[in-house]
Design a protein around this motif. Structure first.
Motif, PDB file in Angstrom:
ATOM      1  N   SER A  92      15.687  -1.036  63.700  1.00  0.00           N
ATOM      2  CA  SER A  92      15.432  -0.066  64.764  1.00  0.00           C
ATOM      3  C   SER A  92      16.622   0.853  64.968  1.00  0.00           C
ATOM      4  CB  SER A  92      15.139  -0.814  66.079  1.00  0.00           C
ATOM      5  OG  SER A  92      15.054   0.072  67.174  1.00  0.00           O
ATOM      6  N   PHE A  93      16.350   2.019  65.553  1.00  0.00           N
ATOM      7  CA  PHE A  93      17.433   2.842  66.069  1.00  0.00           C
ATOM      8  C   PHE A  93      18.048   2.105  67.262  1.00  0.00           C
ATOM      9  CE2 PHE A  93      14.600   6.445  64.462  1.00  0.00           C
ATOM     10  CZ  PHE A  93      15.234   6.484  63.242  1.00  0.00           C
ATOM     11  N   GLY A  94      19.301   2.413  67.571  1.00  0.00           N
ATOM     12  CA  GLY A  94      20.068   1.605  68.508  1.00  0.00           C
ATOM     13  C   GLY A  94      19.539   1.519  69.922  1.00  0.00           C
ATOM     14  N   VAL A 116      17.717  -8.854  64.257  1.00  0.00           N
ATOM     15  CA  VAL A 116      17.444  -7.499  64.726  1.00  0.00           C
ATOM     16  C   VAL A 116      18.602  -6.616  64.289  1.00  0.00           C
ATOM     17  CG1 VAL A 116      16.993  -6.026  66.719  1.00  0.00           C
ATOM     18  CG2 VAL A 116      16.174  -8.395  66.711  1.00  0.00           C
ATOM     19  N   ARG A 117      18.303  -5.579  63.530  1.00  0.00           N
ATOM     20  CA  ARG A 117      19.364  -4.755  62.947  1.00  0.00           C
ATOM     21  C   ARG A 117      19.190  -3.283  63.326  1.00  0.00           C
ATOM     22  NH1 ARG A 117      20.209  -7.357  56.873  1.00  0.00           N
ATOM     23  NH2 ARG A 117      19.479  -9.471  57.407  1.00  0.00           N
ATOM     24  N   VAL A 118      20.315  -2.628  63.525  1.00  0.00           N
ATOM     25  CA  VAL A 118      20.329  -1.193  63.817  1.00  0.00           C
ATOM     26  C   VAL A 118      20.416  -0.435  62.499  1.00  0.00           C
ATOM     27  CG1 VAL A 118      21.597   0.701  64.905  1.00  0.00           C
ATOM     28  CG2 VAL A 118      21.353  -1.489  66.096  1.00  0.00           C
ATOM     29  N   VAL A 119      19.534   0.537  62.333  1.00  0.00           N
ATOM     30  CA  VAL A 119      19.576   1.402  61.159  1.00  0.00           C
ATOM     31  C   VAL A 119      19.675   2.848  61.625  1.00  0.00           C
ATOM     32  CG1 VAL A 119      18.297  -0.183  59.668  1.00  0.00           C
ATOM     33  CG2 VAL A 119      17.047   1.503  61.042  1.00  0.00           C
ATOM     34  N   TYR A 120      20.094   3.717  60.741  1.00  0.00           N
ATOM     35  CA  TYR A 120      20.272   5.124  61.092  1.00  0.00           C
ATOM     36  C   TYR A 120      19.210   6.022  60.471  1.00  0.00           C
ATOM     37  CZ  TYR A 120      24.660   3.335  62.812  1.00  0.00           C
ATOM     38  OH  TYR A 120      25.588   2.613  63.495  1.00  0.00           O
ATOM     39  N   SER A 121      18.330   5.432  59.675  1.00  0.00           N
ATOM     40  CA  SER A 121      17.250   6.162  59.035  1.00  0.00           C
ATOM     41  C   SER A 121      16.145   5.169  58.688  1.00  0.00           C
ATOM     42  CB  SER A 121      17.739   6.854  57.757  1.00  0.00           C
ATOM     43  OG  SER A 121      16.652   7.233  56.936  1.00  0.00           O
ATOM     44  N   PRO A 122      14.887   5.584  58.764  1.00  0.00           N
ATOM     45  CA  PRO A 122      13.815   4.688  58.317  1.00  0.00           C
ATOM     46  C   PRO A 122      13.970   4.259  56.856  1.00  0.00           C
ATOM     47  CG  PRO A 122      12.911   6.520  59.568  1.00  0.00           C
ATOM     48  CD  PRO A 122      14.360   6.834  59.351  1.00  0.00           C
ATOM     49  N   HIS A 135      11.849 -11.630  53.021  1.00  0.00           N
ATOM     50  CA  HIS A 135      11.648 -11.370  54.445  1.00  0.00           C
ATOM     51  C   HIS A 135      10.650 -10.230  54.657  1.00  0.00           C
ATOM     52  CE1 HIS A 135      15.483 -13.566  54.716  1.00  0.00           C
ATOM     53  NE2 HIS A 135      15.184 -13.783  55.991  1.00  0.00           N
ATOM     54  N   ARG A 136      10.000 -10.279  55.783  1.00  0.00           N
ATOM     55  CA  ARG A 136       9.206  -9.144  56.244  1.00  0.00           C
ATOM     56  C   ARG A 136      10.121  -8.246  57.070  1.00  0.00           C
ATOM     57  NH1 ARG A 136       6.074 -11.571  59.710  1.00  0.00           N
ATOM     58  NH2 ARG A 136       4.177 -11.830  58.479  1.00  0.00           N
ATOM     59  N   VAL A 137      10.135  -6.941  56.782  1.00  0.00           N
ATOM     60  CA  VAL A 137      10.938  -5.990  57.544  1.00  0.00           C
ATOM     61  C   VAL A 137       9.997  -5.109  58.358  1.00  0.00           C
ATOM     62  CG1 VAL A 137      12.539  -4.030  57.437  1.00  0.00           C
ATOM     63  CG2 VAL A 137      12.826  -5.977  55.876  1.00  0.00           C
ATOM     64  N   VAL A 138      10.201  -5.120  59.665  1.00  0.00           N
ATOM     65  CA  VAL A 138       9.385  -4.314  60.570  1.00  0.00           C
ATOM     66  C   VAL A 138      10.275  -3.242  61.194  1.00  0.00           C
ATOM     67  CG1 VAL A 138       7.956  -4.272  62.659  1.00  0.00           C
ATOM     68  CG2 VAL A 138       7.829  -6.225  61.076  1.00  0.00           C
ATOM     69  N   PHE A 139       9.955  -1.991  60.897  1.00  0.00           N
ATOM     70  CA  PHE A 139      10.700  -0.881  61.487  1.00  0.00           C
ATOM     71  C   PHE A 139       9.989  -0.404  62.745  1.00  0.00           C
ATOM     72  CE2 PHE A 139      11.462   3.702  62.003  1.00  0.00           C
ATOM     73  CZ  PHE A 139      12.834   3.683  62.197  1.00  0.00           C
ATOM     74  N   LEU A 140      10.767  -0.161  63.807  1.00  0.00           N
ATOM     75  CA  LEU A 140      10.197   0.302  65.064  1.00  0.00           C
ATOM     76  C   LEU A 140      10.117   1.830  65.044  1.00  0.00           C
ATOM     77  CD1 LEU A 140      11.971  -2.079  67.622  1.00  0.00           C
ATOM     78  CD2 LEU A 140       9.927  -2.472  66.204  1.00  0.00           C
ATOM     79  N   GLY A 141       8.921   2.316  64.793  1.00  0.00           N
ATOM     80  CA  GLY A 141       8.706   3.761  64.679  1.00  0.00           C
ATOM     81  C   GLY A 141       8.436   4.384  66.033  1.00  0.00           C
ATOM     82  N   THR A 150      10.140  11.547  59.087  1.00  0.00           N
ATOM     83  CA  THR A 150      11.002  10.616  58.350  1.00  0.00           C
ATOM     84  C   THR A 150      10.373   9.226  58.276  1.00  0.00           C
ATOM     85  OG1 THR A 150      12.269  10.064  60.353  1.00  0.00           O
ATOM     86  CG2 THR A 150      13.086  11.871  58.990  1.00  0.00           C
ATOM     87  N   VAL A 151       9.674   8.828  59.340  1.00  0.00           N
ATOM     88  CA  VAL A 151       8.987   7.537  59.308  1.00  0.00           C
ATOM     89  C   VAL A 151       7.828   7.589  58.316  1.00  0.00           C
ATOM     90  CG1 VAL A 151       7.729   5.826  60.676  1.00  0.00           C
ATOM     91  CG2 VAL A 151       9.696   7.004  61.672  1.00  0.00           C
TER      92      VAL A 151
END
Length: 363
Positions: A92-94, A116-122, A135-141, A150-151
């Motif tokens: 997710s974004f922060g 739970v990790r902070v990313v700067y781009s999808p 692992h399953r990675v779920v991005f919070l759009g 970008t998503v």
């Protein structure tokens, strides 16, 4: 600041516009309420103290322009439930990490052991899925039309790579819908909109023509102090002239038709849907759902979780603040029970939130 932008922060030029506004409205008893619906505008207005430069007839109010703030608490609860699943990474974004859900937050879940990790781009989240196939990675759009391309691109890339472990929990929203609803609210009595610049760069200024046809002046402005003051002046002149048009002050970035390629990417992956807005409720067609052809990347369909009835924090006025019907300082929790260090409501969490701006810059 780069040389091309320096002039837009020139104090003398800003003061000159303020003087013109004073002369323009001198002797006028008409009160003008202009709403901005962009979190970056909210912060800029507070940071530069622009309200103090305006004539007493002009009132600036903040609307639902912060994407984190308008995200429904039920979505936050679902993201938290996903974070509790074994073998799941939440990317997710922060800002989203600190948004309170009904009983927890992603930051609290991370402290309890959730990944739970902070990313700067999808695309960073797509890279995570490639590096961790187990692992399953779920991005919070989460976001408006600005972040949706970008998503969408991340889903297209995941599909190209054949990644079966990447999914997006989508909560994208489109801004014209709530603007039309608030414009029709007689209690608010909005006289004009400072239209969102980032969003306008994608969807184009012409997207606000339906508002102008209903008699609401619109001006797309930039983010520097001179940009915003010029936008307010343009709105005031429209009202006094009896006009309702869509004008572009931010012509160095925004065009009438926006960014066609970005819009094409959005429409390839997403389709309009009804969406729940914090404080406003469900607005037909104001959301973006992942199309059936990309359903394998839709976390709402592929990551089943049980979520209880969402509960808004007691005493929090975020919903009313997002509609422009209350100011941050009218909230009984503001600055006491709710601070940036210990936020109760989303408007205090986000760097673009009205409460965060009022806490940091006053007003």
């Amino acid at each position: 600041m780069s040389a091309p932008l320096a002039g837009f922060s020139d104090g003398a030029a800003v003061a000159g516009v303020a003087s013109r506004l004073q002369r323009l409205l001198s002797g006028s008893a008409k009160s003008l309420t202009f709403m901005e619906v962009c979190g970056t505008h909210t912060m800029a207005i507070g940071r530069f103290g622009l309200r103090t430069l305006l004539p007493p007839q002009v009132r600036l109010v903040s609307g639902p322009g912060c994407p984190v703030c308008v995200t429904h608490i039920g979505y936050v609860d679902r993201a938290i439930a996903c974070s509790r699943l074994p073998g799941t990474i939440i990317a997710s974004f922060g800002d989203m990490l600190r948004v309170p859900g009904s009983i927890s937050s992603l930051l609290e879940e991370r402290a309890r052991g959730a990944d739970v990790r902070v990313v700067y781009s999808p695309l960073d989240a797509v890279a995570l899925a490639r590096r961790h196939p187990e692992h399953r990675v779920v991005f919070l759009g989460v976001g408006f039309e600005t972040t949706a391309p970008t998503v969408a691109a991340s889903i297209i890339e995941a599909d190209r790579l054949g990644l079966g472990n990447y999914a997006v929990l989508a909560s994208h929203k489109t801004i014209p819908g709530p603007m039309e609803i608030l414009a029709s609210d007689t209690e608010l009595a909005i006289n004009g909109y400072i239209c969102p610049a980032h969003v306008s760069a994608i969807i184009g200024a012409d997207a606000f023509i339906p508002l102008a046809r209903k008699g609401i002046p619109c001006v797309v402005t930039g983010f520097e102090p001179l940009d915003i003051m010029l936008g307010v002046e343009m709105l005031a002149r429209q009202v006094l002239d009896g006009r309702a048009e869509v004008e572009i002050q931010y012509s160095r970035v925004v065009r009438r038709q926006g960014n066609r390629k970005a819009r094409d990417v959005i429409s390839k992956v997403f389709t309009p849907c009804d969406a729940a807005w914090r404080g406003i409720g469900s607005i037909p067609g104001s959301g973006l759902a992942i199309r059936d052809c990309y359903r394998r990347y839709d976390a709402e369909r592929t990551v089943p979780v049980e979520v209880g009835e969402p509960q808004e924090p007691q005493g929090c006025l975020c919903g009313e603040i997002l509609k422009g019907k209350a100011s941050p300082r009218e909230c009984p929790l503001f600055g006491i029970a709710c601070t940036p260090e210990a936020p109760v409501g989303a408007c205090m969490v986000s760097s673009e939130g009205s409460c965060a701006a009022a806490y940091k810059y006053g007003g």
